[in-house]
Scaffold this active site. Structure first.
Site, short mmCIF file in Angstrom:
data_model
loop_
_atom_site.label_atom_id
_atom_site.label_comp_id
_atom_site.label_asym_id
_atom_site.label_seq_id
_atom_site.Cartn_x
_atom_site.Cartn_y
_atom_site.Cartn_z
N LYS A 161 26.04 -4.15 -2.49
CA LYS A 161 27.52 -4.18 -2.56
C LYS A 161 28.14 -3.55 -1.31
O LYS A 161 29.36 -3.43 -1.21
CB LYS A 161 28.00 -3.39 -3.78
CG LYS A 161 27.50 -3.93 -5.10
CD LYS A 161 27.93 -2.99 -6.22
CE LYS A 161 27.05 -3.15 -7.43
NZ LYS A 161 27.13 -2.00 -8.34
N ARG A 174 11.23 3.70 3.13
CA ARG A 174 10.90 2.81 4.24
C ARG A 174 12.15 2.03 4.58
O ARG A 174 12.89 1.61 3.69
CB ARG A 174 9.78 1.84 3.83
CG ARG A 174 9.57 0.74 4.86
CD ARG A 174 8.36 -0.11 4.58
NE ARG A 174 7.14 0.65 4.85
CZ ARG A 174 5.91 0.12 4.78
NH1 ARG A 174 5.77 -1.16 4.46
NH2 ARG A 174 4.85 0.84 5.04
N ARG A 210 0.80 -1.23 0.00
CA ARG A 210 0.00 0.00 0.00
C ARG A 210 0.83 1.28 0.00
O ARG A 210 0.56 2.19 -0.79
CB ARG A 210 -0.91 0.05 1.24
CG ARG A 210 -2.21 -0.68 1.08
CD ARG A 210 -2.59 -1.31 2.39
NE ARG A 210 -1.62 -2.34 2.69
CZ ARG A 210 -1.76 -3.60 2.29
NH1 ARG A 210 -2.84 -3.98 1.68
NH2 ARG A 210 -0.83 -4.50 2.53
N THR A 211 1.79 1.37 0.90
CA THR A 211 2.49 2.66 1.04
C THR A 211 3.27 2.98 -0.24
O THR A 211 3.17 4.08 -0.77
CB THR A 211 3.44 2.62 2.26
OG1 THR A 211 2.69 2.12 3.36
CG2 THR A 211 3.97 3.99 2.59
N HIS A 232 5.14 5.93 11.40
CA HIS A 232 4.64 5.80 10.02
C HIS A 232 3.67 6.98 9.81
O HIS A 232 2.46 6.81 9.76
CB HIS A 232 3.92 4.45 9.87
CG HIS A 232 3.62 4.03 8.47
ND1 HIS A 232 3.71 4.88 7.38
CD2 HIS A 232 3.20 2.83 7.98
CE1 HIS A 232 3.37 4.21 6.28
NE2 HIS A 232 3.05 2.97 6.61
N1 CP Z 1 -0.21 0.14 5.83
C1 CP Z 1 0.97 -0.17 5.29
O1 CP Z 1 2.01 0.41 5.63
O2 CP Z 1 0.91 -1.16 4.34
P1 CP Z 1 2.14 -1.69 3.49
O3 CP Z 1 3.10 -2.37 4.44
O4 CP Z 1 1.54 -2.64 2.49
O5 CP Z 1 2.79 -0.51 2.86
#
Ligand code: CP
Length: 307
Positions: free
Chosen positions: A83, A104, A54-55, A132
């Site tokens: 590397k 991320r 999603r993110t 997040h």
């Molecule tokens: N909600 C969320 O962070 O989903 P993902 O891990 O799929 O990005």
């Protein structure tokens, strides 16, 4: 003013920033075509050192829907990280090609470290069990869409409150709103970290209590925020197996819930919401993931100063 700003932690957005983002996102939902060329000529770096559906895809869709473009990776092993390249060098490299980086990383604090190595804005798309912030914007937009406001609710946060970074960010942001009462529902081993209680809940004088059983409190909730037990943050497989099915929301448990309960989940889900709940009008989690794209469109526009 969000132009040029790093968004690393929920506290990087004040209440006014959030209000403006929600208004812009709601405008985009109503008039998506008006925003189609807003970020033409701009390039987003999308760096995912940890899996995401999603993110990553909502950020990338957001940039494409604004007329911008994307480069990046979803698997660091396909980059020179494999590397042995360090994080600042990777960030400096991508920053020399792009206008904004979304990242991320499994290590808490990595986005802050990345932000120190470049002048272009960094957005934290999740760092370990820490924060997040853009999931929180997604959650707030969903609450606003579902309830028409963000004040005066009892919100139950259920599941892995120890490692669940979305919960940590959401508490930080939503405790700024009036009349929010928290019910923290988790097994003892997965309770909310002490620093969240001390530095956020106690400091903001928020009303909260900790319970172990969802059935005990479901009837008093206006919002129920379910979370997955974060397998990837456990050191010990046996502990994960013992705790993973602590909470499974099904129609039986919802029998005592309010008719206007809003059920949220940042997703992905594993077992914690039974699929039979998906067709209940109180289930908002699939709408929630779509709202994530619109609020990220709003955030990209504001950070790039392209309103
Ligand atoms: N909600 C969320 O962070 O989903 P993902 O891990 O799929 O990005």
């Amino acid at each position: 003013m969000l132009k040029g700003k790093d968004i690393i932690d929920a506290s990087d957005l004040n209440k006014l920033d959030v209000e403006e983002l929600l208004i812009l996102a709601e405008n985009i939902i109503e008039n998506p075509r008006e925003y189609a060329d807003t970020c033409k000529g701009k390039l987003l770096g999308s760096l995912f050192f940890e899996p995401s559906t999603r993110t990553r895809l909502s950020f990338e869709s957001a940039m494409l829907r604004l007329g911008g473009e994307i480069i990046g990776f979803s698997d660091p092993d396909s980059s020179s990280v494999q590397k042995g390249e360090n994080l600042p060098d990777t960030i400096k490299t991508v920053a020399s090609y792009t206008d904004l980086i979304v990242m991320r990383h499994p290590k808490e604090g990595a986005p802050r470290y990345a932000a120190d190595s470049t002048d272009i804005p960094i957005i934290n798309a999740g760092d370990g069990g820490h924060q997040h912030p853009t999931q929180t914007l997604t959650d707030l937009l969903t609450i606003k869409q579902a309830k028409g406001k963000i004040e005066n609710f009892t919100i139950g946060l259920c599941g892995d409150l120890k490692f669940g970074r979305t919960v940590h960010s959401l508490i930080k942001a939503i405790c700024q709103y009036e009349g929010i009462k928290f019910v923290l529902i988790s097994p003892e081993e997965l309770q909310i970290p002490e620093y969240i209680k001390g530095e956020i809940l106690d400091k903001s004088k928020s009303e909260y209590r900790e319970v172990e059983r969802l059935e005990q409190v479901i009837e008093e909730l206006d919002i129920l925020y379910m979370t997955r037990v974060q397998k990837e943050r456990f050191f010990n497989e046996a502990d994960y197996v013992r705790l993973k099915d602590s909470y499974i929301l099904d129609m039986e448990k919802l029998k005592n819930a309010k008719e206007d309960l809003t059920i949220l989940h940042p997703l992905p889900r594993v077992n914690e919401i039974s699929v039979e709940v998906d067709s209940d009008p109180r289930a908002w989690y699939f709408k929630q993931m779509r709202f994530g794209m619109f609020i990220r469109m709003a955030l990209i526009m504001k950070i790039l100063g392209e309103e």
